[in-house]
Design a protein around this motif. Sequence first.
Motif, PDB file in Angstrom:
ATOM      1  N   ARG A  67     129.522   8.671   8.411  1.00 22.50           N
ATOM      2  CA  ARG A  67     128.884   9.542   7.430  1.00 22.50           C
ATOM      3  C   ARG A  67     128.542  10.866   8.106  1.00 22.50           C
ATOM      4  N   LEU A  68     128.389  11.865   7.284  1.00 26.16           N
ATOM      5  CA  LEU A  68     128.036  13.193   7.775  1.00 26.16           C
ATOM      6  C   LEU A  68     126.760  13.658   7.110  1.00 26.16           C
ATOM      7  N   GLU A  69     125.929  14.341   7.858  1.00 24.57           N
ATOM      8  CA  GLU A  69     124.741  14.986   7.322  1.00 24.57           C
ATOM      9  C   GLU A  69     124.861  16.464   7.644  1.00 24.57           C
ATOM     10  N   ALA A  70     124.766  17.297   6.623  1.00 23.41           N
ATOM     11  CA  ALA A  70     124.848  18.740   6.811  1.00 23.41           C
ATOM     12  C   ALA A  70     123.515  19.364   6.441  1.00 23.41           C
ATOM     13  N   SER A  71     123.002  20.202   7.313  1.00 25.19           N
ATOM     14  CA  SER A  71     121.769  20.930   7.010  1.00 25.19           C
ATOM     15  C   SER A  71     122.003  22.398   7.337  1.00 25.19           C
ATOM     16  N   ALA A  72     121.345  23.269   6.589  1.00 24.21           N
ATOM     17  CA  ALA A  72     121.562  24.699   6.773  1.00 24.21           C
ATOM     18  C   ALA A  72     120.268  25.459   6.564  1.00 24.21           C
ATOM     19  N   GLU A  73     120.159  26.563   7.260  1.00 23.84           N
ATOM     20  CA  GLU A  73     119.009  27.465   7.134  1.00 23.84           C
ATOM     21  C   GLU A  73     119.452  28.727   6.412  1.00 23.84           C
ATOM     22  N   LEU A  74     118.745  29.055   5.326  1.00 27.03           N
ATOM     23  CA  LEU A  74     119.034  30.264   4.566  1.00 27.03           C
ATOM     24  C   LEU A  74     118.315  31.472   5.154  1.00 27.03           C
ATOM     25  N   HIS A  78     117.993  38.804   0.368  1.00 29.63           N
ATOM     26  CA  HIS A  78     119.168  38.716  -0.493  1.00 29.63           C
ATOM     27  C   HIS A  78     120.293  39.588   0.055  1.00 29.63           C
ATOM     28  N   PRO A  79     121.530  39.173  -0.077  1.00 35.15           N
ATOM     29  CA  PRO A  79     121.935  37.872  -0.592  1.00 35.15           C
ATOM     30  C   PRO A  79     121.606  36.789   0.431  1.00 35.15           C
ATOM     31  N   LYS A  80     120.996  35.711  -0.035  1.00 36.46           N
ATOM     32  CA  LYS A  80     120.599  34.627   0.850  1.00 36.46           C
ATOM     33  C   LYS A  80     121.837  33.821   1.226  1.00 36.46           C
ATOM     34  N   VAL A  81     122.138  33.841   2.516  1.00 38.27           N
ATOM     35  CA  VAL A  81     123.309  33.139   3.040  1.00 38.27           C
ATOM     36  C   VAL A  81     122.853  32.149   4.103  1.00 38.27           C
ATOM     37  N   TYR A  82     123.731  31.257   4.469  1.00 36.25           N
ATOM     38  CA  TYR A  82     123.413  30.309   5.538  1.00 36.25           C
ATOM     39  C   TYR A  82     123.536  31.007   6.885  1.00 36.25           C
ATOM     40  N   ALA A  83     122.404  31.190   7.551  1.00 34.19           N
ATOM     41  CA  ALA A  83     122.414  31.788   8.885  1.00 34.19           C
ATOM     42  C   ALA A  83     122.929  30.779   9.905  1.00 34.19           C
ATOM     43  N   SER A  84     122.584  29.509   9.691  1.00 29.16           N
ATOM     44  CA  SER A  84     123.047  28.468  10.602  1.00 29.16           C
ATOM     45  C   SER A  84     123.291  27.183   9.812  1.00 29.16           C
ATOM     46  N   ILE A  85     124.247  26.416  10.314  1.00 29.49           N
ATOM     47  CA  ILE A  85     124.603  25.128   9.711  1.00 29.49           C
ATOM     48  C   ILE A  85     124.698  24.117  10.840  1.00 29.49           C
ATOM     49  N   HIS A  86     124.133  22.941  10.611  1.00 27.21           N
ATOM     50  CA  HIS A  86     124.212  21.877  11.610  1.00 27.21           C
ATOM     51  C   HIS A  86     124.834  20.638  10.968  1.00 27.21           C
ATOM     52  N   LEU A  87     125.844  20.085  11.614  1.00 28.08           N
ATOM     53  CA  LEU A  87     126.513  18.881  11.144  1.00 28.08           C
ATOM     54  C   LEU A  87     126.212  17.719  12.080  1.00 28.08           C
ATOM     55  N   ARG A  88     125.821  16.593  11.499  1.00 28.90           N
ATOM     56  CA  ARG A  88     125.640  15.345  12.255  1.00 28.90           C
ATOM     57  C   ARG A  88     126.734  14.387  11.816  1.00 28.90           C
ATOM     58  N   TYR A  89     127.582  14.017  12.750  1.00 23.74           N
ATOM     59  CA  TYR A  89     128.651  13.048  12.524  1.00 23.74           C
ATOM     60  C   TYR A  89     128.118  11.709  13.014  1.00 23.74           C
ATOM     61  N   ILE A  90     127.941  10.754  12.131  1.00 20.57           N
ATOM     62  CA  ILE A  90     127.312   9.479  12.490  1.00 20.57           C
ATOM     63  C   ILE A  90     128.335   8.363  12.303  1.00 20.57           C
ATOM     64  N   MET A 118     136.194  29.374   7.913  1.00 10.15           N
ATOM     65  CA  MET A 118     135.706  30.426   7.018  1.00 10.15           C
ATOM     66  C   MET A 118     134.202  30.631   7.158  1.00 10.15           C
ATOM     67  N   LEU A 119     133.454  29.519   7.147  1.00 13.53           N
ATOM     68  CA  LEU A 119     131.997  29.631   7.220  1.00 13.53           C
ATOM     69  C   LEU A 119     131.524  30.146   8.579  1.00 13.53           C
ATOM     70  N   ALA A 120     132.278  29.853   9.631  1.00 14.32           N
ATOM     71  CA  ALA A 120     131.889  30.301  10.974  1.00 14.32           C
ATOM     72  C   ALA A 120     131.902  31.825  11.092  1.00 14.32           C
ATOM     73  N   LYS A 121     132.581  32.498  10.184  1.00 13.93           N
ATOM     74  CA  LYS A 121     132.583  33.967  10.204  1.00 13.93           C
ATOM     75  C   LYS A 121     131.230  34.533   9.772  1.00 13.93           C
ATOM     76  N   ALA A 122     130.435  33.721   9.078  1.00 12.53           N
ATOM     77  CA  ALA A 122     129.143  34.188   8.585  1.00 12.53           C
ATOM     78  C   ALA A 122     127.959  33.394   9.117  1.00 12.53           C
ATOM     79  N   SER A 123     128.217  32.196   9.632  1.00 11.61           N
ATOM     80  CA  SER A 123     127.138  31.291  10.039  1.00 11.61           C
ATOM     81  C   SER A 123     127.421  30.695  11.404  1.00 11.61           C
ATOM     82  N   ASN A 124     126.355  30.428  12.131  1.00 12.29           N
ATOM     83  CA  ASN A 124     126.480  29.698  13.385  1.00 12.29           C
ATOM     84  C   ASN A 124     126.543  28.209  13.045  1.00 12.29           C
ATOM     85  N   ILE A 125     127.654  27.552  13.372  1.00 14.53           N
ATOM     86  CA  ILE A 125     127.820  26.135  13.056  1.00 14.53           C
ATOM     87  C   ILE A 125     127.722  25.318  14.337  1.00 14.53           C
TER      88      ILE A 125
END
Length: 139
Positions: A67-74, A78-90, A118-125
Motif C-alpha cells: 500500500r502507499l500513503e501520500a501526504s503533501a504540504e500546501l 494562492h495559487p496553493k500548490v504542493y510545496a512538498s510530497i512524501h510517499l510511504r511505500y509499505i 511532472m510533479l517534481a517540477k513543482a514539488s519536492n518529492i
Amino acid sequence: MQHNVHTTWEGNDHFVAVVNDVPVAMDPTPGQGASPKKLLLAGLAGCTGIDVVDMLRKMRALPESFRLEASAELTDEHPKVYASIHLRYIFGGPHLDAAKIEKAVTLSKTKYCGVSAMLAKASNITFEVVLEPASPANG
C-alpha cells in the motif's frame, strides 16, 4: 499518444470527469467526491504503485501486500500548490526482498513514473520504504 478526459459541471461545486468510461466525482464537499488536488496525489500513488508492482513481478519478488500513503504540504499563498510530497511505500509479507523493493521504488521515482516526473517540477518529492514482515505464528 494523446489523453482525453471529459468533465461536466453537475451543479454547485460538483464536477464529474469521465476517464476511460469510468466516472470520477470531484467536489470539495466531504462525501460528495474527491478534491482535484487529492486526486493528483492518488494519480501519483497509482502511477508509481503500478510501476513498482510491474517491476517486482518481473523480479519474482512480489510482496504479500503493498500500500502507499501520500501526504503533501500546501503553500500558504494562492495559487496553493504542493510545496512538498512524501510517499510511504509499505510492503508486507514473510519473504520480502529489501534490495529488490528498494530498486523498484527508486526506478519508479527516477525513471518510469511520468506523474512523479511532472510533479517534481513543482514539488519536492521524498519517499520511504517500510517493510512489515509477517509475524511468526503463535503457539
